[in-house]
Design a protein around this motif. Structure first.
Motif, PDB file in Angstrom:
ATOM      1  N   GLN A 118      -5.945   1.970  -5.368  1.00 18.11           N
ATOM      2  CA  GLN A 118      -5.083   3.139  -5.537  1.00 18.11           C
ATOM      3  C   GLN A 118      -4.669   3.225  -6.998  1.00 18.11           C
ATOM      4  O   GLN A 118      -4.514   2.201  -7.667  1.00 18.11           O
ATOM      5  CB  GLN A 118      -3.847   3.041  -4.639  1.00 18.11           C
ATOM      6  CG  GLN A 118      -4.164   3.174  -3.160  1.00 18.11           C
ATOM      7  CD  GLN A 118      -2.922   3.216  -2.290  1.00 18.11           C
ATOM      8  OE1 GLN A 118      -2.165   2.247  -2.209  1.00 18.11           O
ATOM      9  NE2 GLN A 118      -2.700   4.361  -1.645  1.00 18.11           N
ATOM     10  N   PHE A 144      -4.776   2.206   6.456  1.00 18.67           N
ATOM     11  CA  PHE A 144      -4.171   3.504   6.122  1.00 18.67           C
ATOM     12  C   PHE A 144      -4.197   4.403   7.350  1.00 18.67           C
ATOM     13  O   PHE A 144      -5.060   5.276   7.481  1.00 18.67           O
ATOM     14  CB  PHE A 144      -4.926   4.158   4.964  1.00 18.67           C
ATOM     15  CG  PHE A 144      -5.052   3.273   3.752  1.00 18.67           C
ATOM     16  CD1 PHE A 144      -3.990   3.136   2.867  1.00 18.67           C
ATOM     17  CD2 PHE A 144      -6.210   2.564   3.514  1.00 18.67           C
ATOM     18  CE1 PHE A 144      -4.096   2.306   1.760  1.00 18.67           C
ATOM     19  CE2 PHE A 144      -6.325   1.737   2.413  1.00 18.67           C
ATOM     20  CZ  PHE A 144      -5.264   1.596   1.527  1.00 18.67           C
ATOM     21  N   VAL A 171      -6.515   7.093  -1.855  1.00 15.28           N
ATOM     22  CA  VAL A 171      -7.208   5.818  -1.672  1.00 15.28           C
ATOM     23  C   VAL A 171      -8.647   5.974  -2.165  1.00 15.28           C
ATOM     24  O   VAL A 171      -9.369   6.868  -1.725  1.00 15.28           O
ATOM     25  CB  VAL A 171      -7.207   5.389  -0.197  1.00 15.28           C
ATOM     26  CG1 VAL A 171      -7.956   4.060  -0.035  1.00 15.28           C
ATOM     27  CG2 VAL A 171      -5.791   5.260   0.325  1.00 15.28           C
ATOM     28  N   ILE A 185      -6.284  -3.426  -3.736  1.00 13.30           N
ATOM     29  CA  ILE A 185      -5.446  -3.939  -2.661  1.00 13.30           C
ATOM     30  C   ILE A 185      -6.203  -4.632  -1.524  1.00 13.30           C
ATOM     31  O   ILE A 185      -5.600  -5.358  -0.727  1.00 13.30           O
ATOM     32  CB  ILE A 185      -4.593  -2.791  -2.069  1.00 13.30           C
ATOM     33  CG1 ILE A 185      -5.500  -1.604  -1.737  1.00 13.30           C
ATOM     34  CG2 ILE A 185      -3.492  -2.391  -3.034  1.00 13.30           C
ATOM     35  CD1 ILE A 185      -4.759  -0.391  -1.223  1.00 13.30           C
ATOM     36  N   LYS A 245       0.851  -1.191   0.000  1.00 15.51           N
ATOM     37  CA  LYS A 245       0.000   0.000   0.000  1.00 15.51           C
ATOM     38  C   LYS A 245       0.886   1.240   0.000  1.00 15.51           C
ATOM     39  O   LYS A 245       1.863   1.322   0.736  1.00 15.51           O
ATOM     40  CB  LYS A 245      -0.920  -0.022   1.223  1.00 15.51           C
ATOM     41  CG  LYS A 245      -1.776  -1.276   1.293  1.00 15.51           C
ATOM     42  CD  LYS A 245      -2.426  -1.429   2.659  1.00 15.51           C
ATOM     43  CE  LYS A 245      -3.147  -2.763   2.760  1.00 15.51           C
ATOM     44  NZ  LYS A 245      -2.218  -3.916   2.683  1.00 15.51           N
TER      45      LYS A 245
END
Length: 510
Positions: free
Chosen positions: A315, A350, A299, A325, A293
Motif C-alpha cells: 500500500q 482485505f 492495495v 505488508i 493494513k
C-alpha cells in the motif's frame, strides 16, 4: 584415551557429547569447536563399544561433506589434526578416503565421503555402519540424512555382539530459516508452501536432539533498535583455543548477513554474490512490528508466474511512502491453483469489497505457452482477478525502480517499510537475491540477478513498483523512437548527382 587429551570448550559442547540420542545436532558460530567435538566423539564412542569374543572393539563410521574439496581441505584436515596417522594408523588417500585404526584392541574404520560424486552417494547407500558424522549439515539435504539413519546400527552385526551405541551426529553453522534443521529444531514453523506430506517428515522424533551454542559476539543497539557495534561474548565456547580478538578481526569488511550466520549464530542466508540492492538497511527498511493494513488506501499486488509463483502486497500513502505488508510464496504450483489461493488471501486480508485492488504481473504472462493456448492473465481473470502486465520486463529498469524507492526519504523516514512477516523478501534483500559470481579471474558477476527461491518474490516486487508508476523516468527512456519506414519504390541502379552544399565560413562576418 591414550595419546589424545580433550576437554569440551563449553557447556553446550559437553551436553552434546553426553547425549545418547539416536540423532544429535549442534549448531554454532565459526571457531566454536563443534567439528573437533564430533571427531573426538567418534573415537570416544568407538572406545565405548563392547569387545567381541576376541576382545576387539569394532566399529565403522562414515564422515560426510557435500563436496570433495571441502572434505579434503576442511573435514579430513581437522580429523588428522586430532587423529594423526603417526599415532593412529595409515590414512588411505584413494577414493573412498579411509582411516583404518587397529591398535590395542581397537578396530575402527572411518570412511570419508563427498556427495558431489554419484559413486560416493551410491557407496553410502550400501554401507553397514555404526554411526555417521555429517559435517556442515546445512549443506546436506534431508533425504541424505534420512538415508544415513537407515545405514547406522548395522555394524558390528548382532551375531558379533551388535553396536553399543549407534546413530547420526551433525554439526553446522546457522542454516536458513526454512531449512530442515531450523524447522525440526522448533525454531521456525513449517512454511505454508511445503506440502502436508513433506511437512510430516519435518516433525522432530522423540530421539532427536538439537543443541545451539552461544554466539561469538553480541550486538549493541540503541533505543531505536539500530546497531551500534559488536561486543565480545564472554559465554562464547572454545574461546581458549582461539587467538585474542578472533571474532572482532574476522568481522571486518563482512556483510551483516555474514556476521549474523558465522559469528552471531543466527538463522540466515549467505550468498556468494553481489547484492542487487546494497542500499537496503535492515534497521531502516524493516518494521519493528507488524504493519497495520489500511482500509482507505489502494492495495497493489505484484505477481511473478511460473511453477514457483509469488505475490507481494503493498500500500502507498498519500506522501508516496510504501508499506509492504504481506507476501505469498508457493512451490510447485500451477497458476490456476495459485489464483485460487491468491483470491483467498485477498479476501482474508482485505474483506472490504469496495477497496480498490490493482494486480500487476510479469509481462510474459500475457503470452501463450506452446502447450497451452491460455495465458496466465486469462486464467486469473477466469478466477475473478483482474490483473494487468507491468510496462516492461527490462531487468535494469525493474531493479532501478526498487532502488528509487529504497533511496527515498519521506518526512525523515524511509520510502519503504517492510512487514517482518515478509521473510522471503527480507532474506532476498539481505543477500539471497544477488548477482552470481562468474567463474573467471577477478570480481565479475552475471548481468542478471541469480534465479533462486528469492528471485520470484523480488520479481513480483519489481512488477508491482513499475505498474504503480515507480521509475517513470526510466520508462520514458525505454519508449521506442519514432519509426521511419524505408522508401521501397526506387531504382537501385539510378544514380543522381550529389547536390553541392553551400559552405559558409564562421569567420565570414567578422
Amino acid at each position: 584415551m591414550a595419546g589424545l587429551t580433550y576437554k569440551p570448550g563449553g557447556e553446550v559442547l559437553k551436553d552434546f557429547m553426553k547425549d545418547n540420542s539416536f540423532f544429535r545436532g549442534i549448531r554454532g558460530p565459526v571457531g566454536s569447536g563443534k567439528s573437533v567435538a564430533c571427531c573426538i566423539e567418534i573415537m570416544r564412542r568407538a572406545l565405548m563399544q563392547k569387545p567381541n569374543k576376541e576382545g576387539v572393539r569394532k566399529s565403522r563410521w562414515a564422515v560426510i561433506r557435500n563436496t570433495n574439496p571441502q572434505l579434503k581441505t576442511t573435514t579430513i584436515k581437522t580429523w588428522l589434526d586430532w587423529i594423526p596417522e603417526a599415532e593412529w594408523g595409515y590414512f588411505y588417500w584413494s577414493v573412498p578416503f579411509t582411516h583404518r585404526i587397529q591398535k590395542k584392541g581397537l578396530d575402527i574404520e572411518i570412511i570419508f565421503l563427498a556427495l558431489d560424486r554419484p559413486e560416493d552417494v551410491k557407496k553410502l547407500l550400501s554401507l553397514e555402519l555404526t554411526g555417521v558424522w555429517i559435517n556442515e549439515a546445512r549443506e546436506i539435504p534431508k533425504s541424505i540424512v534420512d538415508a544415513c539413519t537407515m545405514r547406522v546400527g548395522r555394524f558390528p552385526s548382532i551375531r558379533d555382539g551388535g553396536p553399543s551405541w549407534y546413530g547420526v551426529m551433525c554439526d553446522t553453522n546457522a542454516p536458513e530459516e526454512d531449512h530442515w534443521w531450523a524447522i525440526m529444531s522448533g525454531e521456525t514453523p513449517v512454511p505454508d508452501y511445503i506440502p502436508q506430506e513433506e511437512a510430516l517428515m519435518l516433525q522432530k522424533p522423540d530421539d532427536w536432539a538439537f543443541y545451539t551454542q552461544p554466539p561469538g559476539m553480541l550486538e549493541k543497539k540503541n533505543k531505536q533498535g539500530q546497531l551500534l557495534e559488536y561486543l565480545p561474548n564472554t559465554k562464547a565456547e572454545n574461546a581458549k583455543h582461539l587467538t585474542p580478538k578472533y571474532y572482532s578481526k574476522i568481522i571486518k569488511g563482512k556483510t551483516k548477513s555474514w556476521i549474523d550466520v558465522y559469528v552471531l549464530n543466527k538463522l540466515g542466508t549467505i550468498e556468494e554474490g553481489k547484492l542487487v540492492y546494497p542500499n537496503f538497511n535492515d534497521s531502516v527498511h524493516k518494521a519493528k512490528e507488524p504493519i497495520p493494513k489500511s482500509k482507505d488506501l489502494e492495495v497493489f499486488i505484484g505477481i511473478d508466474f511460473g511453477l514457483t509463483p509469488a505475490a507481494i502486497f503493498g500500500q502507498r500513502s498519500s506522501r508516496n511512502r510504501w508499506f509492504l505488508i504481506h507476501e505469498l510464496v508457493c512451490m510447485d504450483m500451477g497458476i490456476k491453483k495459485f489464483s485460487e489461493l491468491l483470491k483467498s488471501e485477498i479476501t482474508t486480508l482485505f474483506p472490504q469489497a469496495s477497496q480498490k485492488i490493482t494486480i500487476i504481473g510479469d509481462p510474459a504472462g500475457d503470452f501463450r505457452a506452446q502447450t497451452d493456448e491460455t495465458t496466465p492473465f486469462q486464467i486469473m481473470r477466469a478466477a475473478g482477478l483482474q490483473a494487468r502486465p507491468a510496462p516492461t520486463n527490462d531487468v535494469v529498469t525493474r531493479t532501478e525502480a526498487v532502488n528509487s524507492v529504497l533511496n527515498r526519504m519521506v518526512d525523515g523516514k524511509s520510502g519503504v517499510l517492510i512487514d517482518p512477516s515478509c521473510k522471503t523478501l527480507l532474506r532476498g534483500f539481505d543477500g539471497g537475491y544477488c548477482y552470481k559470481r562468474m567463474n573467471v579471474v577477478g570480481d565479475k558477476y552475471d548481468e542478471k540477478p541469480q534465479k533462486n527461491k528469492y528471485s520470484h518474490i523480488h520479481d513480483a516486487l519489481q512488477y508491482m513498483f513499475l505498474g504503480a508508476g515507480e521509475g517513470k523516468s526510466l520508462l520514458q527512456q525505454l519508449k521506442p523512437l519514432r519509426q521511419f519506414v524505408a522508401k521501397r519504390d526506387y531504382d537501385v541502379f539510378e544514380r543522381k548527382p550529389k547536390e553541392k552544399k553551400k559552405w559558409t565560413s564562421r569567420f565570414q562576418n567578422l
